[in-house]
Design a protein around this motif. Sequence first.
Motif, PDB file in Angstrom:
ATOM      1  N   GLN A   1       0.824  -1.357   0.103  1.00  0.00           N
ATOM      2  CA  GLN A   1      -0.149  -0.022  -0.036  1.00  0.00           C
ATOM      3  C   GLN A   1       0.749   1.079  -0.030  1.00  0.00           C
ATOM      4  OE1 GLN A   1      -2.499   0.277   3.482  1.00  0.00           O
ATOM      5  NE2 GLN A   1      -3.707   2.009   2.644  1.00  0.00           N
ATOM      6  N   LEU A   2       0.706   2.155  -0.877  1.00  0.00           N
ATOM      7  CA  LEU A   2       1.404   3.455  -1.131  1.00  0.00           C
ATOM      8  C   LEU A   2       0.784   4.421   0.159  1.00  0.00           C
ATOM      9  CD1 LEU A   2       1.189   3.856  -4.945  1.00  0.00           C
ATOM     10  CD2 LEU A   2       2.818   2.514  -3.538  1.00  0.00           C
ATOM     11  N   GLN A   3       1.869   5.053   0.605  1.00  0.00           N
ATOM     12  CA  GLN A   3       1.447   5.738   1.767  1.00  0.00           C
ATOM     13  C   GLN A   3       2.423   6.999   2.208  1.00  0.00           C
ATOM     14  OE1 GLN A   3       0.911   3.569   5.729  1.00  0.00           O
ATOM     15  NE2 GLN A   3      -0.732   4.870   6.336  1.00  0.00           N
ATOM     16  N   LEU A   4       1.954   8.169   2.466  1.00  0.00           N
ATOM     17  CA  LEU A   4       2.683   9.120   2.813  1.00  0.00           C
ATOM     18  C   LEU A   4       2.352   9.507   4.513  1.00  0.00           C
ATOM     19  CD1 LEU A   4       2.421  11.553  -0.158  1.00  0.00           C
ATOM     20  CD2 LEU A   4       4.359  10.342   0.864  1.00  0.00           C
ATOM     21  N   VAL A   5       3.087   9.541   5.202  1.00  0.00           N
ATOM     22  CA  VAL A   5       2.948   9.879   6.809  1.00  0.00           C
ATOM     23  C   VAL A   5       3.689  11.168   7.012  1.00  0.00           C
ATOM     24  CG1 VAL A   5       3.168   9.184   9.151  1.00  0.00           C
ATOM     25  CG2 VAL A   5       2.547   7.522   7.154  1.00  0.00           C
ATOM     26  N   GLU A   6       2.970  12.259   7.537  1.00  0.00           N
ATOM     27  CA  GLU A   6       3.556  13.582   7.986  1.00  0.00           C
ATOM     28  C   GLU A   6       3.858  13.203   9.569  1.00  0.00           C
ATOM     29  OE1 GLU A   6       0.581  15.060   4.738  1.00  0.00           O
ATOM     30  OE2 GLU A   6       0.657  13.472   6.451  1.00  0.00           O
ATOM     31  N   SER A   7       4.782  14.196   9.877  1.00  0.00           N
ATOM     32  CA  SER A   7       4.891  14.144  11.297  1.00  0.00           C
ATOM     33  C   SER A   7       5.906  15.567  11.511  1.00  0.00           C
ATOM     34  CB  SER A   7       5.785  13.124  12.016  1.00  0.00           C
ATOM     35  OG  SER A   7       7.318  12.932  11.231  1.00  0.00           O
ATOM     36  N   GLY A   8       6.017  15.923  12.969  1.00  0.00           N
ATOM     37  CA  GLY A   8       6.867  16.956  13.149  1.00  0.00           C
ATOM     38  C   GLY A   8       5.927  18.149  13.599  1.00  0.00           C
ATOM     39  N   GLY A   9       4.802  18.276  13.231  1.00  0.00           N
ATOM     40  CA  GLY A   9       3.989  19.394  13.709  1.00  0.00           C
ATOM     41  C   GLY A   9       4.153  19.850  15.408  1.00  0.00           C
ATOM     42  N   GLY A  10       3.192  20.939  15.585  1.00  0.00           N
ATOM     43  CA  GLY A  10       3.090  21.202  17.054  1.00  0.00           C
ATOM     44  C   GLY A  10       3.057  22.644  17.066  1.00  0.00           C
ATOM     45  N   LEU A  11       3.291  22.878  18.583  1.00  0.00           N
ATOM     46  CA  LEU A  11       2.807  24.208  18.909  1.00  0.00           C
ATOM     47  C   LEU A  11       4.508  24.796  19.071  1.00  0.00           C
ATOM     48  CD1 LEU A  11       1.328  26.758  20.002  1.00  0.00           C
ATOM     49  CD2 LEU A  11       1.460  25.722  22.432  1.00  0.00           C
ATOM     50  N   VAL A  12       4.412  26.077  18.360  1.00  0.00           N
ATOM     51  CA  VAL A  12       5.682  26.958  18.413  1.00  0.00           C
ATOM     52  C   VAL A  12       5.493  28.287  18.622  1.00  0.00           C
ATOM     53  CG1 VAL A  12       6.128  26.995  15.965  1.00  0.00           C
ATOM     54  CG2 VAL A  12       8.115  27.270  17.437  1.00  0.00           C
ATOM     55  N   GLN A  13       6.432  29.154  19.328  1.00  0.00           N
ATOM     56  CA  GLN A  13       6.421  30.592  19.377  1.00  0.00           C
ATOM     57  C   GLN A  13       6.643  31.236  18.202  1.00  0.00           C
ATOM     58  OE1 GLN A  13       8.435  31.671  22.953  1.00  0.00           O
ATOM     59  NE2 GLN A  13       6.773  30.997  24.543  1.00  0.00           N
ATOM     60  N   PRO A  14       5.845  32.495  18.060  1.00  0.00           N
ATOM     61  CA  PRO A  14       6.586  33.114  16.578  1.00  0.00           C
ATOM     62  C   PRO A  14       7.829  33.288  16.990  1.00  0.00           C
ATOM     63  CG  PRO A  14       4.493  34.229  17.755  1.00  0.00           C
ATOM     64  CD  PRO A  14       4.877  32.870  18.583  1.00  0.00           C
TER      65      PRO A  14
END
Length: 129
Positions: free
Chosen positions: A1-14
């Motif tokens: 099965q072809l798949q893309l998985v994103e990671s690394g997001g979150g809350l960050v200050q300006p």
Amino acid sequence: QLQLVESGGGLVQPGGSLRLSCAASGFTLDYFAVGWFRQAPGKEREGVSCISNSDGSTHYANSVKGRFTISRDYAKNTVYLQMDSLKPEDTAVYYCAADLARGFVTIQAMCVSGDLELWGQGTLVTVSS
């Protein structure tokens, strides 16, 4: 099965930084152009950055030029989006997508169109103090 998985997001200050990852499984990402797109609440999806599979050429939206960098790690079958000097207006769900069959003439056309065959599930980036 072809798949893309994103990671690394979150809350960050300006002014802070994040690095998003787009890992492929079931196929070799090297052979395909890849793009990062984002969608903020109440707004249309925007092409953020795209990278070619042939010559490594890249495209950036004007809103992120000079702050974001797209790159590939061939050994890890992954595409990254390094995001620096983040602003509150960068808050959105970020998706990666691969051009499996369309074969856009230019990377810019791919980023503008966003009509791609394979998408990840998205990762949320929130820029707030």
